[in-house]
Design an enzyme around this catalytic site. Structure first.
Site, short mmCIF file in Angstrom:
data_model
loop_
_atom_site.label_atom_id
_atom_site.label_comp_id
_atom_site.label_asym_id
_atom_site.label_seq_id
_atom_site.Cartn_x
_atom_site.Cartn_y
_atom_site.Cartn_z
N GLU A 111 51.02 49.28 40.44
CA GLU A 111 49.84 50.10 40.14
C GLU A 111 48.74 49.27 39.47
O GLU A 111 49.02 48.29 38.79
CB GLU A 111 50.25 51.23 39.19
CG GLU A 111 50.04 52.64 39.70
CD GLU A 111 48.62 53.05 40.04
OE1 GLU A 111 47.84 52.27 40.63
OE2 GLU A 111 48.27 54.18 39.72
N ASP A 112 47.51 49.71 39.70
CA ASP A 112 46.38 49.01 39.07
C ASP A 112 46.33 49.22 37.57
O ASP A 112 46.17 48.29 36.80
CB ASP A 112 45.05 49.45 39.73
CG ASP A 112 44.86 50.96 39.79
OD1 ASP A 112 45.74 51.71 39.30
OD2 ASP A 112 43.84 51.41 40.34
N ASP A 115 46.77 54.45 32.62
CA ASP A 115 45.81 55.02 31.68
C ASP A 115 46.52 56.12 30.89
O ASP A 115 47.17 55.83 29.90
CB ASP A 115 44.60 55.54 32.48
CG ASP A 115 43.51 56.14 31.60
OD1 ASP A 115 43.61 56.03 30.36
OD2 ASP A 115 42.55 56.73 32.13
N PHE A 164 36.48 52.10 29.94
CA PHE A 164 36.47 52.31 31.39
C PHE A 164 36.14 50.99 32.08
O PHE A 164 35.11 50.38 31.83
CB PHE A 164 35.47 53.39 31.78
CG PHE A 164 35.62 53.79 33.22
CD1 PHE A 164 36.64 54.63 33.61
CD2 PHE A 164 34.78 53.28 34.20
CE1 PHE A 164 36.83 54.97 34.94
CE2 PHE A 164 34.95 53.61 35.54
CZ PHE A 164 35.97 54.46 35.91
N ARG A 177 35.06 48.24 43.71
CA ARG A 177 36.44 47.81 43.97
C ARG A 177 36.48 46.34 44.41
O ARG A 177 37.48 45.67 44.26
CB ARG A 177 37.06 48.67 45.08
CG ARG A 177 37.25 50.14 44.72
CD ARG A 177 38.16 50.79 45.74
NE ARG A 177 38.11 52.25 45.73
CZ ARG A 177 38.86 53.02 44.94
NH1 ARG A 177 39.68 52.48 44.08
NH2 ARG A 177 38.76 54.33 45.01
P1 IMP Z 1 46.22 57.84 34.86
O1 IMP Z 1 45.36 58.49 33.80
O2 IMP Z 1 47.17 56.85 34.24
O3 IMP Z 1 46.89 58.87 35.69
O4 IMP Z 1 45.24 57.03 35.78
C1 IMP Z 1 44.92 57.55 37.01
C2 IMP Z 1 44.04 56.73 37.85
O5 IMP Z 1 42.76 56.80 37.27
C3 IMP Z 1 44.35 55.26 37.99
O6 IMP Z 1 45.29 55.00 38.99
C4 IMP Z 1 42.98 54.75 38.35
O7 IMP Z 1 42.73 54.93 39.74
C5 IMP Z 1 42.06 55.67 37.56
N1 IMP Z 1 41.63 55.04 36.31
C6 IMP Z 1 42.14 55.16 35.07
N2 IMP Z 1 41.46 54.42 34.19
C7 IMP Z 1 40.48 53.81 34.90
C8 IMP Z 1 39.43 52.89 34.57
O8 IMP Z 1 39.24 52.45 33.43
N3 IMP Z 1 38.64 52.52 35.60
C9 IMP Z 1 38.79 52.96 36.88
N4 IMP Z 1 39.75 53.79 37.23
C10 IMP Z 1 40.59 54.21 36.25
MG MG Z 2 39.97 55.78 40.90
#
Ligand code: IMP
Ligand code: MG
Length: 191
Positions: A111-112, A115, A164, A177
């Protein structure tokens, strides 16, 4: 005829939208090379499948898999969190499941960013239903904050502040991206 909308088309222009570069292209490459070596050692002789999450994870997957020296397969799953901007709202929808059976395989979820952890949590639950022999997480970034979901991240690229970020697969409204680095977007651009 309408005036064409101005679009910033190449990384040089996109870089100007950053407040600062958080992780450079070189730092990413170094860390990913080490992650690849570690994964290659740990999974030697096992039936490894890397599974990445569309769309943000694919840039990381593409580089990481080329730093892994043992045979492996890849799969893609889709998840979309109900947000288009910069603040997580919580809900996650699975938009694509794996194409091939992963039963009995050693799965590494690539995963990237971790968050809130909601996306990883939902995908992790989905993959568990497919009965892999093992299931671990490799996240390029993890935000330093009290995460909603407590998931063990076996391989981690970088811990970052709760800001962010864009680039290297991560978007703001589907843009940025293609930036080769990870950067913090200028505030003015999302107000
Ligand atoms: P989660 O809050 O861990 O579920 O994150 C969900 C998704 O939100 C990640 O897979 C990213 O695609 C996007 N995301 C979360 N934080 C960032 C950020 O700082 N920049 C861009 N995308 C983000
Ligand atoms: Mg996204």
């Amino acid at each position: 005829m309408n005036q064409p909308q101005k679009v910033t088309a190449n990384p040089v222009d996109l870089l100007q939208d950053l407040e600062r570069v958080l992780i450079s292209e070189g730092e990413l490459a170094d860390r990913i090379e080490r992650l690849g070596a570690e994964i290659s050692r740990d999974y030697a002789g096992r039936d490894l499948v890397l599974i990445s999450v569309l769309k943000g994870g694919i840039v990381f997957l593409a580089d990481l898999m080329r730093r892994i020296t043992i045979p492996h397969a890849i799969e893609l799953v889709g998840a979309s969190s109900y947000k288009g901007g910069t603040v997580a709202l919580g809900g996650v929808r699975v938009t694509k499941d794996v194409d091939q059976s992963i039963a009995g395989k050693d799965v590494l979820l690539v995963e990237d960013i971790y968050d809130t952890g909601n996306t990883l949590h939902v995908i992790h639950d989905l993959l568990r239903l497919h009965n892999p022999a093992s299931l671990e997480i490799c996240a390029l970034l993890r935000k330093t904050k009290p995460q909603v979901q407590k998931l063990g991240v076996r391989y981690l690229g970088f811990d970052i502040d709760d800001v962010f970020v864009v680039g290297y697969g991560l978007d703001f409204k589907e843009r940025y991206r293609n930036l080769p680095c990870i950067g913090v977007l200028k505030h003015a651009l999302y107000e």
